[in-house]
Every structure is written in structure tokens, then in C-alpha cells.
Design an enzyme around this catalytic site. Structure first.
Site, mmCIF file in Angstrom:
data_model
loop_
_atom_site.group_PDB
_atom_site.id
_atom_site.type_symbol
_atom_site.label_atom_id
_atom_site.label_comp_id
_atom_site.label_asym_id
_atom_site.label_seq_id
_atom_site.Cartn_x
_atom_site.Cartn_y
_atom_site.Cartn_z
ATOM 1 N N ASP A 1 0.856 -1.168 0.058
ATOM 2 C CA ASP A 1 -0.037 0.035 0.027
ATOM 3 C C ASP A 1 0.904 1.220 -0.060
ATOM 4 O OD1 ASP A 1 -2.688 1.291 0.561
ATOM 5 O OD2 ASP A 1 -1.700 1.797 2.432
ATOM 6 N N GLU B 1 1.923 -0.069 -5.006
ATOM 7 C CA GLU B 1 1.217 0.777 -5.518
ATOM 8 C C GLU B 1 1.951 2.118 -5.512
ATOM 9 O OE1 GLU B 1 -3.415 2.546 -3.873
ATOM 10 O OE2 GLU B 1 -1.696 2.324 -2.222
#
Length: 690
Positions: free
Chosen positions: A355, A392
Site C-alpha cells: 500500500d 501501489e
């Protein structure tokens, strides 16, 4: 030590391994803190004769910095402690100089960053226990997990992956799952629904965070979000412990650990890999205004977090969540690597999606690094060499690295440009044809560098944050009023189109167009070079009613609606499943290398016309099993000239999204294709040479 508490014989212990370990002389505790001046081990013990009941009085064992400290690691060994059901934490004191980045408070009991298990409240969403305290715990009593004699890792090549992004709790929490209430929302609940995943055709699940988190973190003080329950889990308390409230029947952390392994084993036995969405960019401890101190902040804030020493020691915030983990500090980097190895070795997971991974590319002062030590270490680590690693490639500080993420030819990326360009073309934006062609062909403009491959592009139209697929074709604007932030949260750049009416409607033509557009998006995703990823629920058309930031709703907004699946099983779900299985059975869609001029023919002479919204092309296969595709984003029919098939072959219509089920997708194909094909407005077709 509290009065009437039991006394223990203690030894200096040893500095490694960090966390809790068994020695011949007892249970060893070791914790890092560079700047601490005092450390006290706090123990809560089980009742004598009742090992499952915790004694109410806490034992406190101060550590002598002369005897119980090696370098920056504090350690102690305690004799005759039980081998399980002991809760523990630390009180830590140190400099009170806020401007130098310190946040010590000896009144707070802190969780060991290396705790393998964490105990909190037993039941997810138990409102009677909102303010539960969290402690580390351990289990040296249980036998090693039996993975089975015939067990093996799936080891699916990256080029063959089809990823399904899903949330453990939301997958089976709804009554419509038909599961016993004690299994709903649990790791074991996922096992019950593996037949659905197999029928859909995916071969990898990407699990939203499964590290321990506090679902009631928004409700610890009055605020506009104090009605919310964190169901996504992007607020990590500890990087080693599986989320304890995903255990069945409120079974606690040791059962959560075992049941997580049971889930992984069952998925692996079904040929499905397990990828974890991991959050190493920030923790649950929030900001300086409203801190929620549970661990790192009180252990050594200046080491674990990025602080701005030029601005009174304030926390830097590149995560958008109040703090930023100091990922490239050597101690924090080793913590992250140890955590990843733990999940790969102990739990047999197959990969990780990081993330806001651009945070991991920042130095200790927050500045971007060209060769981040942590990113390189993950790519080169021997234990992690079998694991998929996916970034990401952006953060909330503006470090957008799509196509430029430091990769050492190992890292894949969530391709945000793929998402945006596919959305724009399919909904009919002008001037998007060239970009659409580039994306479905594998995004060579981004990834054809060094030894990178098409599969390093994780292609997606929909992910957990943002609109669902149904909402993408049903709403022009986000509708986040239920989140309590006055509509200020969530992205405004959704590139969505409601097909003629905002939200729910009874207009049959609009409803038909919406389902056709969903099929167009899905077909485009599954025929693209690269690794496709879809979101849980899109296979039946799940709606969040326009909420594009639904992290705080433990309701039908997020919960998989199994009744809706049944209602759409024969049409919408059938199409999605057939397309996935078609992709997996045709090598032409999952190439090892980028396509060259001999691999594709673009039937196009309108590249420079921004008003042209029709694209047709043929993917060539050496064995002659060519695939012809056409996408029409115009509001009118386009009469497409169909090229001649390879010698001794004929074209068969496999897909036409304008047709009703089951004619919209016929795997074996329908013969009778002539020299032209009338492609309907907002539709797509797929022909196969046979």
C-alpha cells in the site's frame, strides 16, 4: 511489582531474536529502543488452574540497563512462565523533548512490535468493548501446523495470474452467505466459499489487510467519523500478528493464526495463490493532535516515524493518515523484512501488494530516493524470492511512480494509468483510442525497460478504493455523505459515466446499457497483456450506492451479497466467469514478452482523429488461433470490415456484449461470420479463428 502478585526468578536474557522466544531457562523477551532510559516488562497471567482466564493483577518487571541491555536492545528472561495465554507489554520512558521527535509516556503499556500474536477484544464490532486494550501474547503449547504430506505451493507464473481483490470479513459477513454465524466474516468462512472462486475462474486472491487492527479506532473520541467501523484494515497495530477477530467463534489470536493457515492451505489445495495487501507506510497511531499510542510511538517515535526536526519535531505525513513509517531507517527496514519473511515462511503466503509503496521510496527525511534500500532488499531477499511483489506506486505526498517505480526487474506495479485510460475510452471520451491501444497491448511505454515484462503491469479498472464496477457506470459523482466528512473524502477524479441517470433507475434502456458497459470493461481487462485484477463483488454487480470511499461501513455497502449473486448467476456472473476462463485457456493473452509488430495487426487509420472511438485489432498466434477484437465506444453502430482469417480457418463469434445471455459469450464460438460485422453502440466483440 504490584502487591500480592506472584514473584518470578529472572535472568538477563538475550538480545536475539527480538520478540518472545523460549530458552532453557525460561521465556525470553527482547525489544529495541535506542532512546529509552527505562523499560519495564508488564505481564498479565492466566488464573492458576484456569489457563484460559487472565489474572486481574499485572506483574511489572523493571529492566536494569546494566544487566538487561545489549546495544539498543532491552531483554529479560523469566523463569516458570506459562507457555501460552500470557499477555504482555512494555512501559517505556525516555527523553521528553517533543521538538527532538520523542513521544515517551511511561503510563501507556505498549505492544511489542515483534509480537507474533496480539490479543484485543474477542468479537469484531463488539460495541460493548470499544475501548479494549491490546497486548502481545504467545503460544508455545500448540503443535506445529500440519500442512499435509501432499501439500505444495501453487507457484503460478506471473503471466498466468488472474487476481481477485477481496476482504476477508466482507466476503462472508452477510447472512446471505448461508454460513453459521460463528463462521461469518472469518478465515474459515473463506474456505467455505472456495467453490465460488473456482467457478469464477480466478487463481489468486489479494486480501485486504489481515494484520491486527482496531476496527473501533474512529470511535475512541467524538469526531465526524465516530459512527464508523474500520472494515478495510489499513491501520496496522502490529506487522506479525494475523487479525485475531477474523478467527471463527471469537476464538482469539492463537486460533486466528491456525485458521489463517487452514485458509491458505485450502486455497493452495484449490490452486489459488494468496497475496497480502500490506501497509508498511503508516500505522494506527495517527497524528500528534489525536494520537492513538499503542506501540511504535511510545517505544521510539524518532526511529520508527519520519519527523521534521526543522519544524519542532512534528510527524511528517506522506500517508494521509497522520504519520509515516521511517521505512529506510535500518532498524525499521529490518522490521519490515522480518515481517515479510514471517508471513512467507510461517503462513506460506505467495506475495505482497504494498500500500502507498512510494512512501517506501523516501529517505528518513522524507525526500525521494532513486535506489531505496528497502525496495532493493525486498527484491533481492532470498526468502522472498518465490513471492510476487507488487507496489501501489504513489503516496499522498505526490510521489507518483507509475512506470518509474524502482524495481530491480522484480517489482510489479498497480498500473493507475491503465485504470484511467480504459475508463475514459470505454465511456466514450474523445482522443483516447491511442492510449486505450497502448494499455491493452501491455503498456510498453511504461514497462518495456531493462528486463521488465508485461505482467509487471497489474491491470485493473476497479479496486477496493473508488467506485465498484456497477457504480462506475451508474454515478457521475461520488456520494459519500454516510462517511461523515461532508463529501470531502474520496477521489473526485473517477472518470465514470452514469449512462443517463444518476444512481438507481427503472429505465430499462439505461439498465441494459450499464450492464453492457460492465461487460465491455471486463472483456477489455481480460484480453489485455499484463496481469488482470478484479474486485470482489463485481462479478454480480455490487453497488455501494455511489460511495467511493467505503472503508468505515460494516454493512451491505461492503458485504458481499450472495443473494444478488444467485439472481445474476445465469447472465452477468456467467459472462464474467466465461471471459476469465477463456483468457486462462488462451496463451495469446498472457505473453511472456511484449508484443511486436508480428504479434498484432491494428485495423486502424484514424489514430489522429480524436472523435474516432472505435478500435479493432487482431492478435496473432503462431498456431493460427488468431483473436479479432473490436471495441465501439460510439453512440451508434459501426460496420467493421473483418480481415481474412488465417489459412484453412474461419472466424467464430465468441463474444458480443450487445447480445443477451447466453449469446453474449459462447466459448466454442458461433460460425457464420462474414466480411463485415455491425458492432452495436457501446459494445465489443471477440472472434476466434478456428
Amino acid at each position: 511489582m504490584l502487591k500480592d502478585s506472584p514473584s518470578f526468578r529472572v535472568f538477563p536474557g538475550q538480545a536475539h531474536p527480538l520478540g518472545v522466544s523460549e530458552l532453557e531457562s525460561g521465556i525470553n523477551f527482547a525489544i529495541f529502543s535506542q532512546h529509552a532510559t527505562s523499560v519495564t516488562l508488564c505481564l498479565l497471567l492466566p488464573e492458576r488452574g484456569e489457563p484460559d482466564k487472565i489474572h486481574g493483577k499485572m506483574v511489572e518487571l523493571p529492566l536494569d540497563p546494566c544487566a538487561n541491555k545489549t546495544g539498543d536492545i532491552w531483554h529479560i528472561c523469566v523463569e516458570d512462565l506459562p507457555q501460552s495465554n500470557v499477555l504482555y507489554g512494555y512501559r517505556i520512558d525516555g527523553p521528553r523533548d517533543w521538538h527532538q521527535g520523542h513521544r515517551f509516556d511511561p503510563n501507556t503499556i505498549l505492544i511489542d512490535p515483534y509480537a507474533r500474536l496480539v490479543e484485543g477484544r474477542c468479537t469484531f464490532g463488539d460495541a460493548s468493548n470499544k475501548m479494549a486494550k491490546f497486548f502481545g501474547t504467545y503460544d508455545f503449547n500448540s503443535l506445529p501446523f500440519n500442512w499435509g504430506d501432499n501439500y505444495k505451493l501453487p507457484n503460478i507464473p506471473e503471466k498466468d495470474l488472474v487476481i481477485y481483490e477481496m476482504n476477508i470479513r466482507a466476503f462472508t459477513a452477510d447472512k446471505s452467505s448461508g454460513l453459521d454465524s460463528r463462521k461469518r466474516g472469518s478465515y474459515l468462512g473463506v474456505i467455505e466459499k472456495i467453490p465460488h472462486l473456482l467457478e469464477l475462474g480466478i487463481n489468486a486472491v489479494e486480501l485486504l489487510p489481515v494484520f491486527e487492527f482496531d476496527e473501533f479506532e474512529f470511535q475512541r473520541r467524538p469526531n465526524p467519523r465516530d459512527h464508523m467501523i474500520n472494515t478495510w484494515g489499513y491501520s496496522t497495530i502490529n506487522f506479525f500478528a494475523p487479525m485475531s477477530r477474523y478467527a471463527s467463534a471469537a476464538g482469539g489470536p492463537a486460533n486466528a493464526s491456525r485458521e489463517f493457515k487452514e485458509m491458505v492451505k485450502a486455497l493452495h489445495d484449490a490452486g489459488i495463490e494468496v497475496i497480502l495487501d500490506v501497509v508498511y507506510n503508516h500505522t494506527n497511531e495517527a497524528d500528534d493532535k489525536h494520537p492513538y499510542t499503542t506501540s511504535f510511538r511510545g517505544i521510539d517515535n524518532k526511529v520508527y516515524y519520519m519527523v521534521d526536526l526543522q519544524n519542532k519535531g512534528q510527524l511528517l505525513n506522506f500517508s494521509g493518515c497522520g504519520n509515516t513509517l521511517n521505512c529506510n531507517h535500518p532498524v525499521v527496514m529490518e522490521l519490515i523484512l522480518d515481517s515479510l519473511r514471517h508471513w512467507a515462511v510461517e503462513y506460506h503466503v505467495d506475495g505482497f501488494r504494498f500500500d502507498l509503496a512510494s512512501v517506501l521510496c523516501r529517505g528518513t527525511d522524507g525526500s525521494p530516493l532513486n535506489a531505496p534500500p528497502l525496495i532493493r532488499a525486498i527484491a533481492k531477499d532470498a526468502t522472498l524470492s518465490r513471492c510476487k511483489i507488487i507496489s501501489e506506486p504513489w503516496d499522498c505526498g505526490g510521489l507518483y511512480l507509475v512506470g518509474r517505480f524502482p524495481n530491480w526487474d522484480r517489482w510489479a506495479e498497480w498500473n493507475g494509468k491503465y485504470r484511467d485510460d480504459i475508463r475514459k475510452f470505454i465511456k466514450g471520451d474523445p482522443g483516447m483510442k491511442g492510449s486505450f491501444a497502448t494499455r491493452v497491448a501491455g503498456s510498453a511505454d511504461l514497462y518495456k525497460v531493462n528486463k521488465r515484462k508485461p505482467y509487471h503491469s497489474i491491470n485493473f479498472v476497479i479496486a477496493h478504493d473508488g467506485f465498484t464496477l456497477y457504480d462506475l457506470v451508474s454515478y457521475n459523482f461520488k456520494h459519500n455523505e454516510a462517511n461523515g466528512e461532508g463529501g470531502n473524502d474520496g477521489s473526485n477524479d473517477n472518470f465514470s459515466w452514469n449512462c443517463g441517470c444518476e444512481g438507481e433507475t427503472t429505465d430499462a434502456a439505461i439498465i441494459s446499457l450499464r450492464f453492457r458497459q460492465m461487460k465491455n470493461f471486463h472483456l477489455a481487462l481480460m484480453i489485455s497483456q499484463g496481469t488482470p485484477m478484479m474486485l470482489m463483488g463485481d462479478e454480480y454487480g455490487h453497488t455501494r450506492f455511489g460511495n467511493n470511499n467505503s472503508y468505515g461501513h460494516d454493512t451491505a455497502i461492503n458485504h458481499f451479497q450472495w443473494g444478488k449473486l444467485e439472481a445474476r448467476r445465469s447472465d452477468h456472473f456467467r459472462f464474467f466467469s466465461e471471459v476469465i476462463n477463456f483468457r486462462r485457456s488462451r496463451r495469446v493473452f498472457g505473453r511472456e514478452n511484449f508484443i511486436g509488430k508480428n504479434d498484432v495487426t491494428w485495423h486502424e487509420d484514424q489514430w489522429d482523429n480524436p472523435e474516432s472511438k472505435f478500435l479493432a485489432f487482431t492478435l496473432h498466434e503462431k498456431n493460427g488461433c488468431d483473436i479479432y477484437l473490436a471495441f465501439n465506444a460510439h453512440s451508434y453502430f459501426v460496420k467493421a470490415g473483418i480481415p481474412s482469417p488465417p489459412p484453412k480457418r474461419h472466424w467464430f463469434r465468441v463474444a458480443d456484449t450487445n447480445l443477451e445471455s447466453p449469446d453474449d459469450f459462447v466459448p466454442q464460438g458461433v460460425a457464420g461470420i462474414g466480411k463485415t460485422y455491425n458492432v452495436a453502440p457501446y459494445s465489443s466483440i471477440l472472434l476466434e479463428a478456428k
